[in-house]
Design an enzyme around this catalytic site. Structure first.
Site, PDB file in Angstrom:
ATOM      1  N   LYS A   1      -4.340  -1.368  15.659  1.00  0.00           N
ATOM      2  CA  LYS A   1      -5.049  -0.598  14.644  1.00  0.00           C
ATOM      3  C   LYS A   1      -6.254   0.132  15.242  1.00  0.00           C
ATOM      4  O   LYS A   1      -6.576   1.251  14.839  1.00  0.00           O
ATOM      5  CB  LYS A   1      -5.476  -1.508  13.499  1.00  0.00           C
ATOM      6  CG  LYS A   1      -4.306  -2.022  12.665  1.00  0.00           C
ATOM      7  CD  LYS A   1      -3.538  -0.902  11.994  1.00  0.00           C
ATOM      8  CE  LYS A   1      -2.487  -1.412  11.035  1.00  0.00           C
ATOM      9  NZ  LYS A   1      -1.758  -0.334  10.326  1.00  0.00           N
TER      10      LYS A   1
ATOM     11  N   TYR B   1      -2.303  -7.040  16.619  1.00  0.00           N
ATOM     12  CA  TYR B   1      -2.488  -6.258  15.397  1.00  0.00           C
ATOM     13  C   TYR B   1      -3.828  -5.524  15.441  1.00  0.00           C
ATOM     14  O   TYR B   1      -3.900  -4.308  15.207  1.00  0.00           O
ATOM     15  CB  TYR B   1      -2.419  -7.164  14.172  1.00  0.00           C
ATOM     16  CG  TYR B   1      -2.794  -6.487  12.880  1.00  0.00           C
ATOM     17  CD1 TYR B   1      -1.879  -5.682  12.203  1.00  0.00           C
ATOM     18  CD2 TYR B   1      -4.063  -6.635  12.337  1.00  0.00           C
ATOM     19  CE1 TYR B   1      -2.224  -5.050  11.028  1.00  0.00           C
ATOM     20  CE2 TYR B   1      -4.418  -6.005  11.160  1.00  0.00           C
ATOM     21  CZ  TYR B   1      -3.496  -5.214  10.500  1.00  0.00           C
ATOM     22  OH  TYR B   1      -3.847  -4.579   9.336  1.00  0.00           O
TER      23      TYR B   1
ATOM     24  N   ILE C   1       0.827  -1.202   0.000  1.00  0.00           N
ATOM     25  CA  ILE C   1       0.000   0.000   0.000  1.00  0.00           C
ATOM     26  C   ILE C   1       0.863   1.254   0.000  1.00  0.00           C
ATOM     27  O   ILE C   1       0.589   2.211  -0.733  1.00  0.00           O
ATOM     28  CB  ILE C   1      -0.955  -0.003   1.210  1.00  0.00           C
ATOM     29  CG1 ILE C   1      -1.959  -1.162   1.100  1.00  0.00           C
ATOM     30  CG2 ILE C   1      -1.692   1.327   1.324  1.00  0.00           C
ATOM     31  CD1 ILE C   1      -2.819  -1.358   2.333  1.00  0.00           C
TER      32      ILE C   1
ATOM     33  N   SER D   1      -7.211  -0.555   9.763  1.00  0.00           N
ATOM     34  CA  SER D   1      -7.551  -1.914   9.341  1.00  0.00           C
ATOM     35  C   SER D   1      -8.988  -2.257   9.700  1.00  0.00           C
ATOM     36  O   SER D   1      -9.509  -1.810  10.734  1.00  0.00           O
ATOM     37  CB  SER D   1      -6.619  -2.928  10.006  1.00  0.00           C
ATOM     38  OG  SER D   1      -7.028  -4.253   9.738  1.00  0.00           O
TER      39      SER D   1
END
Length: 254
Positions: free
Chosen positions: A163, A159, A17, A146
């Site tokens: 986020k 994770y 990205i 995310s």
């Protein structure tokens, strides 16, 4: 007055990205500083293929506040200013389901994720925001969050939590920086066809991953980059504080 050619700082821009984001801005006439961690060859290839002139490349460990300060200072030195910051860098995802990993591995996963995905992003946001305030003509900060921040990540809980915290940090900064005409937004992608995900998309999980979206596919990095580019525009100022879902209707929040 913001120049026609803006100065863009993109973290984690060697691949995926971040690389697509850097390319999108460069193709639109902006000058880009590409940050990378350890992927020197990939980062060099990325910057060499950017259209236009004057782009920069800088390696920094986002766990180190001093190196973050150096990254922003070098961006100002080479590009003259910072108009847009895109927080795209993220720690590598290593599965750590609570019922399977050791306590030591559990702690290591949380430490690694929070240091880069949250604290690193917060520190570079601080440094870039100080420069934008000094410039006096506003700016844009876009975080790459995310889908996992909202739907949960049982295999990668650190994770998902990092986020979610990044989303919240962006909203707090939107309020704090509004008096300085700095807009802060977050995009929350679902599954994206990046180099990091290529193995999963080519393996036994592929059919299940593709079926998560009613479109029957995953996003391209370029689709995420297009949204980031819009959020960096003058027209998107009113979006400040927003978290934009980009997941192909694979997860719908109430």
């Amino acid at each position: 007055m913001i120049p026609l050619s803006r100065a863009i700082l993109v973290t984690g821009a060697a691949r995926g990205i971040g690389k697509a984001v850097a390319d999108k801005f460069a193709r639109s006439g902006d000058i880009v500083m590409l940050h990378y961690g350890q992927s020197h060859a990939a980062a060099q290839d990325a910057v060499q293929h950017l259209p236009g002139q004057g782009h920069g490349l800088f390696s920094a460990d986002l766990r180190d506040p001093r190196q973050i300060q150096e990254l922003v200072a070098e961006t100002v030195k080479q590009l003259g200013r910072v108009d847009v910051l895109v927080n795209c860098a993220a720690a590598p995802m290593v599965a750590h389901p609570i019922e399977k990993v050791s306590f030591e591995d559990w702690q290591n996963s949380w430490k690694a994720m929070l240091e880069v995905n949250l604290t690193g992003a917060a520190n570079i946001t601080y440094c870039a925001a100080q420069q934008m305030i000094l410039q006096g003509d506003g700016g844009r900060i876009i975080n790459i969050g995310s889908r996992g921040a909202s739907r949960g990540e049982p295999e990668h809980p650190a994770y998902g939590a990092s986020k979610a915290a990044l989303h919240s940090m962006g909203q707090s900064m939107a309020v704090a920086l509004a008096p300085h005409n700095v807009a802060v937004t977050t995009v929350a992608p679902g599954f994206v066809a990046t180099e990091r995900n290529s193995g999963r998309l080519a393996g036994a999980e592929a059919a299940d991953i593709l079926s998560q979206s009613p479109l029957g596919r995953v996003a391209t990095p370029e689709e995420i980059a297009a949204a980031v580019y819009f959020l960096a525009s003058t027209e998107a100022m009113w979006a400040t504080g927003a978290v934009i879902d980009l997941n192909g209707a694979s997860y719908l929040r109430a």
